[in-house]
Scaffold this active site. Structure first.
Site, mmCIF file in Angstrom:
data_model
loop_
_atom_site.group_PDB
_atom_site.id
_atom_site.type_symbol
_atom_site.label_atom_id
_atom_site.label_comp_id
_atom_site.label_asym_id
_atom_site.label_seq_id
_atom_site.Cartn_x
_atom_site.Cartn_y
_atom_site.Cartn_z
ATOM 1 N N ASN A 10 -38.510 12.634 -5.277
ATOM 2 C CA ASN A 10 -37.377 11.789 -5.662
ATOM 3 C C ASN A 10 -37.922 10.370 -5.727
ATOM 4 O OD1 ASN A 10 -35.086 10.273 -5.930
ATOM 5 N ND2 ASN A 10 -34.176 10.867 -3.957
ATOM 6 N N TRP A 11 -38.111 9.890 -6.944
ATOM 7 C CA TRP A 11 -38.749 8.578 -7.111
ATOM 8 C C TRP A 11 -37.787 7.431 -6.789
ATOM 9 C CZ3 TRP A 11 -42.267 8.712 -12.159
ATOM 10 C CH2 TRP A 11 -43.243 9.710 -11.999
ATOM 11 N N LYS A 12 -36.494 7.738 -6.681
ATOM 12 C CA LYS A 12 -35.472 6.721 -6.390
ATOM 13 C C LYS A 12 -35.550 5.578 -7.420
ATOM 14 C CE LYS A 12 -35.351 8.290 -1.636
ATOM 15 N NZ LYS A 12 -35.076 8.008 -0.241
ATOM 16 N N HIS A 95 -27.011 12.618 -3.293
ATOM 17 C CA HIS A 95 -27.968 12.052 -2.336
ATOM 18 C C HIS A 95 -27.229 11.103 -1.401
ATOM 19 C CE1 HIS A 95 -31.340 9.836 -0.654
ATOM 20 N NE2 HIS A 95 -32.107 10.836 -1.036
ATOM 21 N N GLU A 97 -27.924 8.272 -0.374
ATOM 22 C CA GLU A 97 -27.897 6.887 -0.867
ATOM 23 C C GLU A 97 -26.774 6.707 -1.882
ATOM 24 O OE1 GLU A 97 -32.030 6.796 -1.960
ATOM 25 O OE2 GLU A 97 -32.576 6.860 0.166
ATOM 26 N N GLU A 167 -31.094 16.742 4.110
ATOM 27 C CA GLU A 167 -31.765 15.478 4.409
ATOM 28 C C GLU A 167 -31.001 14.719 5.491
ATOM 29 O OE1 GLU A 167 -34.298 14.217 0.772
ATOM 30 O OE2 GLU A 167 -32.315 13.358 0.554
ATOM 31 N N GLY A 173 -36.733 7.711 4.827
ATOM 32 C CA GLY A 173 -37.408 6.422 4.698
ATOM 33 C C GLY A 173 -37.706 5.746 6.024
ATOM 34 N N SER A 213 -38.784 11.767 5.227
ATOM 35 C CA SER A 213 -40.107 11.397 5.718
ATOM 36 C C SER A 213 -41.112 12.547 5.685
ATOM 37 C CB SER A 213 -40.010 10.798 7.133
ATOM 38 O OG SER A 213 -39.229 9.619 7.106
ATOM 39 N N GLY A 234 -39.385 11.599 -0.798
ATOM 40 C CA GLY A 234 -39.183 10.253 -1.331
ATOM 41 C C GLY A 234 -40.489 9.496 -1.414
ATOM 42 N N GLY A 235 -40.726 8.632 -0.439
ATOM 43 C CA GLY A 235 -41.874 7.726 -0.453
ATOM 44 C C GLY A 235 -43.205 8.390 -0.806
HETATM 45 P P1 13P Z 1 -38.412 9.751 2.258
HETATM 46 O O1 13P Z 1 -39.323 10.933 1.993
HETATM 47 O O2 13P Z 1 -38.937 8.466 1.711
HETATM 48 O O3 13P Z 1 -37.957 9.702 3.668
HETATM 49 O O4 13P Z 1 -37.078 10.038 1.379
HETATM 50 C C1 13P Z 1 -36.460 11.259 1.485
HETATM 51 C C2 13P Z 1 -35.427 11.342 0.441
HETATM 52 O O5 13P Z 1 -34.418 10.678 0.487
HETATM 53 C C3 13P Z 1 -35.672 12.260 -0.676
HETATM 54 O O6 13P Z 1 -34.525 12.422 -1.446
#
Ligand code: 13P
Length: 252
Positions: A10-12, A95, A97, A167, A173, A213, A234-235
């Site tokens: 997930n590149w956000k 998500h 967010e 999640e 994050g 994470s 994510g990251g």
């Molecule tokens: P991180 O892997 O950066 O914690 O993010 C997880 C996430 O929200 C994937 O959708």
């Protein structure tokens, strides 16, 4: 029955179109693993160039959101048919967010899930508890409610193809990955809930990811759990590390 793993990045809100193509080119040779489906969920503006960049590879492209109406006067929104026409196969829905910053609710998540299925998109349906909810001991109740509403009016055949991403919000994050036991406990509870809504065969078929994470070092143990069918990353999906995560079962 064994479920194929699915590992999605997930590149956000990262990567301009130029950067996105460069990242796709970097990752392309690193993410081959026939034991796993690999998805890059990218910002809307990056979809077309990334679809082009990954043509002929095992990588599928996903969106990070869609709107639940078919078309029309919804300034700024993106429809399911726009996504399929652009070559998208998966779409992240709900998500945390989006729930936190863009007022998405279980009800809008359900509408989006139905619209995705109507257009042949595979939804990656997100759920997860806050730290406060975990401390209050209401994690499983909360997740069951999110799942039950997300799947309202979803048919059994559709549900079998869905992906759920568990999640925990406190793990996103933060570098604070859930323990393997915590992640497996909730993913198993989600599978049980799907079994109650549908039946055992649907529970067996649906794929459940862990997200929060995930790193190259935590992925092997997490993805080895009986109810964890991969990850939503994510990251670490923005770096070469993603190749090691996809190859979680081949790391030295
Ligand atoms: P991180 O892997 O950066 O914690 O993010 C997880 C996430 O929200 C994937 O959708």
């Amino acid at each position: 029955m064994s479920r194929k793993k699915i590992i999605a990045g997930n590149w956000k809100m990262n990567m301009t179109p130029t950067e996105a193509v460069a990242l796709a080119e970097t990752l392309k040779p690193l993410v081959g693993n026939e034991d796993a489906d690999v998805v890059f969920c990218v910002p809307a503006i990056d979809i077309i160039p990334v679809v082009e960049a990954v043509k002929g590879t095992n990588i599928k492209v996903g969106a990070e959101n869609l709107y639940f109406e078919e078309k029309g006067a919804y300034t700024g929104e993106i429809s399911a048919s726009m996504l399929t026409d652009a070559g998208v196969s998966y779409v992240i829905i709900g998500h945390s967010e989006r729930r936190e910053y863009f007022a998405e609710t279980d009800e809008t998540v359900n509408k989006k899930v139905l619209k995705a299925f109507e257009h042949g998109l595979t939804p990656i349906i997100c759920c997860g508890e806050s730290l406060k909810q975990r401390e209050q001991g209401i994690t499983i109740d909360w997740i069951r409610q999110q799942i039950k509403i997300a799947f309202l009016n979803v048919t059994e055949e559709q549900a079998k193809t869905a992906v759920i991403a568990y999640e925990p919000i406190w793990a996103i994050g933060t570098g604070k990955v859930a323990t393997t036991e915590q992640a497996e406990e909730v993913c198993a509870a989600i599978r049980q809930c799907i079994g109650e809504i549908y039946d055992g065969a649907t529970a067996e078929a649906i794929r459940i990811q862990y997200g929060g994470s995930v790193s190259a070092s935590s992925a092997p143990e997490l993805f080895a759990q009986p109810d964890i069918d991969g990850g939503l990353v994510g990251g670490a999906s923005l770096k070469a590390d993603f190749g090691r995560i996809v190859n979680y079962n081949r790391n030295a």
